[in-house]
Design an enzyme around this catalytic site. Structure first.
Site, PDB file in Angstrom:
ATOM      1  N   GLN A  37      -2.158   6.571  -1.348  1.00  0.00           N
ATOM      2  CA  GLN A  37      -1.457   6.089  -0.161  1.00  0.00           C
ATOM      3  C   GLN A  37       0.038   5.837  -0.386  1.00  0.00           C
ATOM      4  O   GLN A  37       0.791   5.769   0.573  1.00  0.00           O
ATOM      5  CB  GLN A  37      -2.133   4.810   0.362  1.00  0.00           C
ATOM      6  CG  GLN A  37      -3.540   5.085   0.889  1.00  0.00           C
ATOM      7  CD  GLN A  37      -4.246   3.823   1.349  1.00  0.00           C
ATOM      8  OE1 GLN A  37      -4.788   3.087   0.552  1.00  0.00           O
ATOM      9  NE2 GLN A  37      -4.233   3.565   2.645  1.00  0.00           N
ATOM     10  N   ASP A  70       1.701  13.882   0.202  1.00  0.00           N
ATOM     11  CA  ASP A  70       2.503  14.621  -0.786  1.00  0.00           C
ATOM     12  C   ASP A  70       3.677  13.788  -1.315  1.00  0.00           C
ATOM     13  O   ASP A  70       3.976  13.818  -2.505  1.00  0.00           O
ATOM     14  CB  ASP A  70       3.079  15.906  -0.178  1.00  0.00           C
ATOM     15  CG  ASP A  70       2.018  17.000  -0.063  1.00  0.00           C
ATOM     16  OD1 ASP A  70       0.842  16.713  -0.368  1.00  0.00           O
ATOM     17  OD2 ASP A  70       2.374  18.130   0.333  1.00  0.00           O
ATOM     18  N   ARG A  95      -1.995  -5.614  -6.765  1.00  0.00           N
ATOM     19  CA  ARG A  95      -3.168  -4.748  -6.964  1.00  0.00           C
ATOM     20  C   ARG A  95      -2.796  -3.310  -6.595  1.00  0.00           C
ATOM     21  O   ARG A  95      -2.378  -3.056  -5.462  1.00  0.00           O
ATOM     22  CB  ARG A  95      -4.329  -5.244  -6.075  1.00  0.00           C
ATOM     23  CG  ARG A  95      -5.535  -4.361  -6.143  1.00  0.00           C
ATOM     24  CD  ARG A  95      -6.691  -4.784  -5.229  1.00  0.00           C
ATOM     25  NE  ARG A  95      -7.668  -3.719  -5.256  1.00  0.00           N
ATOM     26  CZ  ARG A  95      -8.342  -3.259  -4.203  1.00  0.00           C
ATOM     27  NH1 ARG A  95      -8.203  -3.822  -3.011  1.00  0.00           N
ATOM     28  NH2 ARG A  95      -9.187  -2.248  -4.335  1.00  0.00           N
ATOM     29  N   HIS A 140      -9.776   4.587  -6.027  1.00  0.00           N
ATOM     30  CA  HIS A 140      -9.537   4.273  -4.610  1.00  0.00           C
ATOM     31  C   HIS A 140      -9.548   5.614  -3.854  1.00  0.00           C
ATOM     32  O   HIS A 140      -8.536   6.031  -3.290  1.00  0.00           O
ATOM     33  CB  HIS A 140      -8.218   3.516  -4.462  1.00  0.00           C
ATOM     34  CG  HIS A 140      -8.106   2.713  -3.190  1.00  0.00           C
ATOM     35  ND1 HIS A 140      -7.899   1.362  -3.170  1.00  0.00           N
ATOM     36  CD2 HIS A 140      -8.174   3.076  -1.882  1.00  0.00           C
ATOM     37  CE1 HIS A 140      -7.828   0.925  -1.918  1.00  0.00           C
ATOM     38  NE2 HIS A 140      -8.000   1.965  -1.115  1.00  0.00           N
ATOM     39  N   ASN A 184     -13.329   1.101  -5.240  1.00  0.00           N
ATOM     40  CA  ASN A 184     -12.962   0.466  -3.976  1.00  0.00           C
ATOM     41  C   ASN A 184     -13.846   0.977  -2.841  1.00  0.00           C
ATOM     42  O   ASN A 184     -13.862   2.177  -2.555  1.00  0.00           O
ATOM     43  CB  ASN A 184     -11.500   0.775  -3.633  1.00  0.00           C
ATOM     44  CG  ASN A 184     -11.058   0.061  -2.373  1.00  0.00           C
ATOM     45  OD1 ASN A 184     -10.958  -1.167  -2.359  1.00  0.00           O
ATOM     46  ND2 ASN A 184     -10.846   0.804  -1.303  1.00  0.00           N
ATOM     47  N   GLU A 185     -14.569   0.071  -2.214  1.00  0.00           N
ATOM     48  CA  GLU A 185     -15.322   0.334  -0.990  1.00  0.00           C
ATOM     49  C   GLU A 185     -16.271   1.526  -1.055  1.00  0.00           C
ATOM     50  O   GLU A 185     -16.057   2.548  -0.381  1.00  0.00           O
ATOM     51  CB  GLU A 185     -14.350   0.495   0.180  1.00  0.00           C
ATOM     52  CG  GLU A 185     -13.535  -0.748   0.429  1.00  0.00           C
ATOM     53  CD  GLU A 185     -12.674  -0.659   1.687  1.00  0.00           C
ATOM     54  OE1 GLU A 185     -12.674   0.393   2.334  1.00  0.00           O
ATOM     55  OE2 GLU A 185     -12.028  -1.661   2.008  1.00  0.00           O
ATOM     56  N   ASN A 324     -13.313  -7.056   0.489  1.00  0.00           N
ATOM     57  CA  ASN A 324     -12.314  -6.528   1.424  1.00  0.00           C
ATOM     58  C   ASN A 324     -12.833  -6.819   2.820  1.00  0.00           C
ATOM     59  O   ASN A 324     -13.964  -6.453   3.157  1.00  0.00           O
ATOM     60  CB  ASN A 324     -12.162  -5.009   1.291  1.00  0.00           C
ATOM     61  CG  ASN A 324     -11.544  -4.585  -0.033  1.00  0.00           C
ATOM     62  OD1 ASN A 324     -11.218  -5.422  -0.876  1.00  0.00           O
ATOM     63  ND2 ASN A 324     -11.383  -3.287  -0.215  1.00  0.00           N
ATOM     64  N   TYR A 326     -11.682  -7.059   7.105  1.00  0.00           N
ATOM     65  CA  TYR A 326     -10.679  -6.885   8.161  1.00  0.00           C
ATOM     66  C   TYR A 326     -11.170  -7.297   9.535  1.00  0.00           C
ATOM     67  O   TYR A 326     -10.427  -7.808  10.342  1.00  0.00           O
ATOM     68  CB  TYR A 326     -10.271  -5.395   8.260  1.00  0.00           C
ATOM     69  CG  TYR A 326      -9.473  -4.917   7.092  1.00  0.00           C
ATOM     70  CD1 TYR A 326      -8.084  -4.980   7.103  1.00  0.00           C
ATOM     71  CD2 TYR A 326     -10.092  -4.395   5.959  1.00  0.00           C
ATOM     72  CE1 TYR A 326      -7.328  -4.538   6.024  1.00  0.00           C
ATOM     73  CE2 TYR A 326      -9.355  -3.953   4.875  1.00  0.00           C
ATOM     74  CZ  TYR A 326      -7.976  -4.026   4.911  1.00  0.00           C
ATOM     75  OH  TYR A 326      -7.238  -3.603   3.838  1.00  0.00           O
ATOM     76  N   GLU A 394      -8.687  -7.517  -0.179  1.00  0.00           N
ATOM     77  CA  GLU A 394      -7.938  -6.903   0.925  1.00  0.00           C
ATOM     78  C   GLU A 394      -8.188  -7.677   2.203  1.00  0.00           C
ATOM     79  O   GLU A 394      -9.332  -8.043   2.507  1.00  0.00           O
ATOM     80  CB  GLU A 394      -8.365  -5.453   1.189  1.00  0.00           C
ATOM     81  CG  GLU A 394      -7.802  -4.444   0.234  1.00  0.00           C
ATOM     82  CD  GLU A 394      -8.216  -3.014   0.563  1.00  0.00           C
ATOM     83  OE1 GLU A 394      -8.346  -2.690   1.765  1.00  0.00           O
ATOM     84  OE2 GLU A 394      -8.422  -2.241  -0.380  1.00  0.00           O
TER      85      GLU A 394
END
Ligand code: GAL
Length: 492
Positions: A37, A70, A95, A140, A184-185, A324, A326, A394
């Site tokens: 990311q 990219d 993190r 991730h 992660n997740e 995590n 949200y 998160e």
């Protein structure tokens, strides 16, 4: 704390709570990002392709704005600015994740990228120089494409491949990194990928999620054991995996049973084998799958059985619990054929997810604000797994990019209050909190349109300039005072 503040707090919560708004001494605050990311530099030096490189480059239509990672935030080149931001925020930890195909271009430890190795060394050293603890996620979502060509997470050999990669990372960085997240997740890696085919590696397959589920748990367990046996005696660090949990609440009294099943399906499948006393799949869910698989004509359960040895191998492979969180959903019994789709794609059971009309939504379809959800989620974990240390790895808010991001400030304030209540009233052992994200970044299939950053990143500027939003100032104040009771804002 002033009387006025106590009263405001009472009004906001709808209950009177006269405790103060300070976090316990030693509570850790940080912020997070992940390799694909933010890093960019997709082909720097000898880096190999990840599934996200491969898929976004071969089909730009995969991402809402036709973009890819990219260049992203160009953190491969701008990591010093990233550390500077972490410093400005006063973070106790940062993190970030390691890109497997950057560190090990062949996927296997037969070849190490010296440039990849150096990049993470430089980032870790820069953080430590500034008194910021590095917390590292090994995986991730950016699987080496070479391994996807061998079946990826559906191939049981991935447990060995992942553990070999983990060993390399521990051996390079374990002297300085004391907190590790293996994966992660997994619910996204397995359920979202195989049920929807929308995220890389875009393999849609109705039997994929549950096979992946078992493999991901074995991979995590193996990587945890490698650390525990080979590195913990000398480095004394901690390892866990990070699970995404959408708080699932019964829509009415009659829906309590279905809500229990929905929770076992959405998180118990990933947490029960690791964190429960008995290990293995959640019992109610295991029975439900056995029945359904039989009815559908399968010769064995679609939820792949664990051997006794595997149950023992996975059980207890944690040093803390990483959460995590949200958003939330109401759960009700669906009419036949109606199935919940968010994250889990619960196709086999008639369960329906809904949102309460009072919940405001963020700038992406799945995002609804229900601060009490995080407290209830923490309580569910405590009730299921006892007094385990919970690390919120998160939590954060998405909008369209306002610089005066009052909604984000409000989100952090309200969610952090609920975390405080969980600590002070419910006596949950929450030891840290991580804002997602330190800066705007490539938000998967939403591209760059959905913003989660405390810092804005200008993606039209080749320099990828970073500028603090109002929420950055707010978060820095919370950290500085170790409290939600903060004086009026000054400039960051
Ligand atoms: C999480 C994920 C992050 C980030 C965040 C916001 O599920 O781990 O990479 O994208 O959601 O959507």
């Amino acid at each position: 704390m002033s009387i006025k503040r106590v009263l405001v707090f009472c009004l906001v919560l709808g209950v009177c709570w006269c405790g103060n708004l300070d976090f316990p001494p030693g509570f850790k605050f940080g912020a997070a990002t992940s390799a694909y990311q933010i890093e960019g530099a997709w082909n720097a030096s000898d880096k190999h392709l990840s599934v996200w490189d491969f898929d976004t480059q071969s089909d730009p239509k995969m991402v809402r704005d036709g973009n890819n990672g990219d260049t992203a935030c160009d953190s491969y080149n701008l990591y010093k600015r990233d550390v500077e931001m972490a410093k400005e925020l006063g973070l106790h930890f940062y993190r970030f994740s390691i890109s497997w195909p950057r560190l090990m271009p062949a996927s296997f430890p037969i070849r190490i990228s010296e440039d990849g190795k150096r990049y993470y060394n430089d980032l870790i050293d820069e953080l430590l120089k500034n008194n910021i603890e590095p917390i590292v996620t090994l995986y991730h979502w950016d699987l080496p494409q070479r391994l996807q060509n061998l079946g990826g997470w559906a191939n049981p050999l991935i447990a060995d491949w992942f553990a070999d990669y983990a060993r390399v990372a521990y051996s390079f960085y374990g002297d300085r990194v004391k907190t590790w997240i293996t994966i992660n997740e997994p619910i996204v890696i397995c359920d979202v990928v195989y049920n929807t085919g929308l995220l890389a590696p875009r393999v849609q397959h109705e039997d994929g999620a549950l096979i992946c589920n078992k493999n991901v748990l074995l991979a995590h367990a193996k990587a945890w054991r490698v650390y525990d046996e080979e590195f913990k005696p000398k480095y004394h660090g901690k390892v866990s995996m990070a699970n995404q949990m959408v708080w699932l609440e019964a829509a009415s009294k009659e829906d309590e049973d279905i809500a229990i099943l929905a929770r076992e399906h959405s998180y118990g499948r990933y947490t029960h084998p690791v964190f429960s006393r008995e290990g293995g799949w959640p019992a109610k869910l295991e029975r439900a799958y056995a029945d359904i698989s039989k009815k559908q004509g399968y010769l064995r359960s679609k939820l792949p059985a664990f051997t006794k040895k595997e149950i023992e191998y996975i059980r207890g492979t944690y040093d803390f619990l990483a959460l995590n969180h949200y958003t939330s959903r109401k759960v009700r019994k669906g009419s036949p054929g109606e199935s919940a789709t968010l994250f889990t794609g619960i196709y086999d059971f008639d369960i329906k997810f809904e949102v309460d009309e009072s919940w405001k939504n963020g700038s992406t379809s799945w995002f609804y604000v229900y601060p009490e959800g995080i407290r209830k989620q923490i309580n569910w974990l405590k009730q299921q797994y006892g007094d385990v240390e919970i690390f919120i790895t998160e939590n954060g808010y998405c909008d369209d990019g306002d610089m005066v991001d009052d909604n984000r400030v409000e989100y952090y304030k309200d969610y952090l209050k609920q975390v405080l209540l969980a600590i002070k009233e419910d006596k949950a052992k929450v030891i840290g909190y991580t804002a997602w994200s330190m800066m705007d970044n490539f938000e998967w299939i939403d591209g760059y349109q959905t913003k989660f950053g405390l810092y804005k990143v200008d993606f039209d500027d080749p320099e990828r300039t970073r500028t603090p939003r109002k929420s950055a100032k707010f978060y820095a104040d919370v950290i500085k005072h170790n409290s939600l009771d903060i004086p009026e804002s000054q400039e960051l």
